[in-house]
Design a protein around this motif. Sequence first.
Motif, PDB file in Angstrom:
ATOM      1  N   VAL A 143      -1.816   4.410   1.143  1.00 26.32           N
ATOM      2  CA  VAL A 143      -2.128   5.077   2.457  1.00 26.32           C
ATOM      3  C   VAL A 143      -1.718   6.423   2.423  1.00 26.32           C
ATOM      4  O   VAL A 143      -2.503   7.296   2.789  1.00 26.32           O
ATOM      5  CB  VAL A 143      -1.597   4.232   3.821  1.00 26.32           C
ATOM      6  N   ARG A 195       0.035  -1.158  -0.079  1.00 28.28           N
ATOM      7  CA  ARG A 195      -0.900  -0.370   0.931  1.00 28.28           C
ATOM      8  C   ARG A 195      -0.220   0.877   1.419  1.00 28.28           C
ATOM      9  O   ARG A 195      -0.919   1.874   1.661  1.00 28.28           O
ATOM     10  CB  ARG A 195      -1.304  -1.343   2.096  1.00 28.28           C
ATOM     11  N   SER A 207      -3.541   7.543  12.287  1.00 27.05           N
ATOM     12  CA  SER A 207      -4.493   6.648  11.816  1.00 27.05           C
ATOM     13  C   SER A 207      -3.823   6.043  10.542  1.00 27.05           C
ATOM     14  O   SER A 207      -4.010   4.874  10.138  1.00 27.05           O
ATOM     15  CB  SER A 207      -6.078   7.128  11.275  1.00 27.05           C
ATOM     16  N   TYR A 225      -8.114  10.783   6.073  1.00 26.51           N
ATOM     17  CA  TYR A 225      -7.962  10.752   7.665  1.00 26.51           C
ATOM     18  C   TYR A 225      -8.413  11.826   8.372  1.00 26.51           C
ATOM     19  O   TYR A 225      -8.246  11.887   9.504  1.00 26.51           O
ATOM     20  CB  TYR A 225      -6.601  10.271   7.933  1.00 26.51           C
ATOM     21  N   ASP A 250      -2.825   2.123   9.779  1.00 25.04           N
ATOM     22  CA  ASP A 250      -3.304   1.219   8.610  1.00 25.04           C
ATOM     23  C   ASP A 250      -2.129   0.505   7.945  1.00 25.04           C
ATOM     24  O   ASP A 250      -2.260  -0.605   7.105  1.00 25.04           O
ATOM     25  CB  ASP A 250      -4.065   2.238   7.785  1.00 25.04           C
ATOM     26  N   ARG A 297      -1.101  -2.402   9.855  1.00 29.72           N
ATOM     27  CA  ARG A 297      -2.034  -3.360  10.305  1.00 29.72           C
ATOM     28  C   ARG A 297      -1.587  -4.847   9.690  1.00 29.72           C
ATOM     29  O   ARG A 297      -1.018  -4.938   8.555  1.00 29.72           O
ATOM     30  CB  ARG A 297      -3.442  -3.092   9.920  1.00 29.72           C
ATOM     31  N   ARG A 353     -11.507   3.284   3.356  1.00 32.56           N
ATOM     32  CA  ARG A 353     -10.599   2.699   4.205  1.00 32.56           C
ATOM     33  C   ARG A 353     -10.657   1.392   4.315  1.00 32.56           C
ATOM     34  O   ARG A 353      -9.448   0.656   4.260  1.00 32.56           O
ATOM     35  CB  ARG A 353     -10.561   3.429   5.446  1.00 32.56           C
ATOM     36  N   VAL A 363      -7.089  -1.034   3.676  1.00 33.61           N
ATOM     37  CA  VAL A 363      -6.461  -1.998   4.416  1.00 33.61           C
ATOM     38  C   VAL A 363      -6.753  -3.449   3.901  1.00 33.61           C
ATOM     39  O   VAL A 363      -6.004  -4.291   4.857  1.00 33.61           O
ATOM     40  CB  VAL A 363      -6.896  -1.926   5.979  1.00 33.61           C
TER      41      VAL A 363
END
Length: 321
Positions: free
Chosen positions: A296, A292, A313, A305, A317, A320, A281, A285
């Motif tokens: 993800v 990404r 979550s 996750y 991600d 972010r 993880r 990120v």
Amino acid sequence: MKISIAMTSYNGEKFIKEQLESFMLQTRQPDELVITDDGSTDSTEEIVKSFSLLAPFPVVFHRNSTNLGFVKNFEKAMSLCQGDIICLSDQDDVWDKSKLTVVGQCFSESPGTQLVINDQFVCDGGLVNYGFTSFEKARRLGLGNDWVIYGCCTSVRKSFFDLVSPFPDDFPGHDTWLNKLAIYMGVRRIVEQPLQKYRRHEENTSSTVVSDSGGGGFLHALRKYGLSDSSDQWNLEIEYLKLYCDRIVKVAEFGDLNVSDNVISESVRHIEERVDLLEKRIKLVGRGKFWRFFQVCFFWVQGGYRYNQGWKSAVKDMIRP
């Protein structure tokens, strides 16, 4: 079965008297109260000593020669306890009169249980209820029971404490250390009944998404906690997971908790898997947002996750910085 209360104090004159009085109202009186003070400069010591003259149980007051910090101070208090069960207490909460009765019954009914954690009402500085309990708040946020970790709600067998101490140097919380080890070894029991009032005020030593006094759900938590760079925190979590793993192996080798080899091996496998997923993880990120997004999604579909909050979550991600 003897029950000890382990309390720590530091400049607690504002609230400590109420908590001490709630001990005297217990339907099952403690066999002792041990208080370790970390260098208070107010009237805490005088309040405790006055209380000890009225208490129907022994009160041990120990003043540390140097400031230990709250984690090591709790370790000190627990080490001085003589009871079979140690109930941890903060200096600013108020217990329900049935707390020691309920906790004592839990340990008596379940010899394999090493740690009990009860629910609590979350209140403001004047003990006015915010309208939810700690477990209710966690579930409102979509978090599992393992996220609820409070030292003030924790009771342990003295034999379990002896096996998992000393607490690692610079570890962020005695409560996290005790509860996480109990969870991983399958020896933690939850009491759904709220057995105390948890006072939230400006002098609390800790604050987490679960202890936040706000009653909001996932979006509230996302705005307040969820969009910052968490890589440093995840690296710390990896370090802590490895500490848990090492201690579990040592406990299994030298302890006598009646925990099967299968449980221990599964706990080790579980922790190692969590470490692997966290490392992946962190790399994820660190990539650009465009690529990404797809990675993800793939990580989520692959179960990356499963030890976090699933799609929630994954969404964090994706967005972010």
